[in-house]
Motif scaffolding. Structure first.
Motif, PDB file in Angstrom:
ATOM      1  N   THR A   1      88.001 -24.152 -26.872  1.00 22.28           N
ATOM      2  CA  THR A   1      88.937 -23.711 -25.857  1.00 22.28           C
ATOM      3  C   THR A   1      90.051 -24.745 -25.749  1.00 22.28           C
ATOM      4  OG1 THR A   1      89.199 -23.023 -23.546  1.00 22.28           O
ATOM      5  CG2 THR A   1      87.534 -24.691 -23.980  1.00 22.28           C
TER       6      THR A   1
ATOM      7  N   GLN B   1      90.901 -19.385 -26.132  1.00 19.93           N
ATOM      8  CA  GLN B   1      89.467 -19.627 -25.974  1.00 19.93           C
ATOM      9  C   GLN B   1      88.672 -18.657 -26.805  1.00 19.93           C
ATOM     10  OE1 GLN B   1      88.072 -20.264 -21.984  1.00 19.93           O
ATOM     11  NE2 GLN B   1      86.242 -19.085 -22.380  1.00 19.93           N
TER      12      GLN B   1
ATOM     13  N   ASP C   1      86.423 -25.907 -18.828  1.00 21.33           N
ATOM     14  CA  ASP C   1      86.577 -24.789 -19.754  1.00 21.33           C
ATOM     15  C   ASP C   1      85.479 -24.786 -20.828  1.00 21.33           C
ATOM     16  OD1 ASP C   1      88.828 -24.123 -18.301  1.00 21.33           O
ATOM     17  OD2 ASP C   1      90.265 -24.614 -19.888  1.00 21.33           O
TER      18      ASP C   1
END
Length: 187
Positions: free
Chosen positions: A71, A181, A89
């Motif tokens: 990501t 991502q 993330d």
């Protein structure tokens, strides 16, 4: 990649033989997914600025094959903010409790999560022991949410075997002024 594999083998063997990591004690025969998260940012300056960040999650499938998820994104803020966001993330890719080895160069953010300092701040109303307000409080709260249920270990590095690759991906995400991502890890 070979050096990363050696580090993972050392870490996994420590985990298997001692049956604990970061204070987590496993029952005999219990299996927990072990992952490495590598964090990079495009700039180590402490000033607030527009910067890119990335997290690469490395794990081994049941058949022993390595796999990664990544990501990348951009933010305006301090180096610590970029690290908090990248770690949040990266952890967001995990769908069940894991033992997580964080490999990064930001000791403040990673050690704060690993040694429980963030939970102390939370208990103190997001103030330090000296009564100073914690910077990036909202981001720390979000990180705590995605960190729930995981066990952590921090491994300091200035460069990992993925650093060059990740820096190129961060540059690409930053040039596109957006986030990128992969899908969640499901084992």
């Amino acid at each position: 990649m070979i050096q990363a594999q050696k580090n993972v083998d050392k870490w996994i063997s420590t985990f298997v033989y001692e049956k604990h990591l970061c204070g987590a004690f496993l029952k005999e025969g219990e299996i927990i997914l072990k992952v490495n998260i590598y964090i990079e940012t495009d700039n180590g300056s402490r000033k607030k600025m527009y910067r890119g960040y990335g997290a690469l999650v490395e794990f081994y499938k049941k058949n022993g094959q390595p796999e990664t998820r990544e990501t990348y994104g951009c933010c305006y803020g301090t180096w610590n903010l970029a690290y908090i966001t990248a770690l949040k993330d990266g952890l967001g890719l995990l769908t069940k409790p894991c033992t997580v080895a964080i490999s990064a160069s930001n000791k403040y953010v990673c050690e704060s999560l690993c040694n429980g300092r963030v939970k102390e701040w939370q208990k103190n109303g997001w103030y330090t022991i000296k009564g100073q307000p914690i910077a990036n409080t909202d981001e720390w709260r979000e990180l705590l949410k995605v960190a729930a249920g995981h066990e952590f270990e921090f491994m300091y590095h200035s460069k990992s075997s993925y650093s060059s690759y990740m820096q190129n991906k961060i540059k690409s995400a930053k040039n596109q002024n957006g986030n990128w991502q992969q899908t969640q890890i499901i084992e």
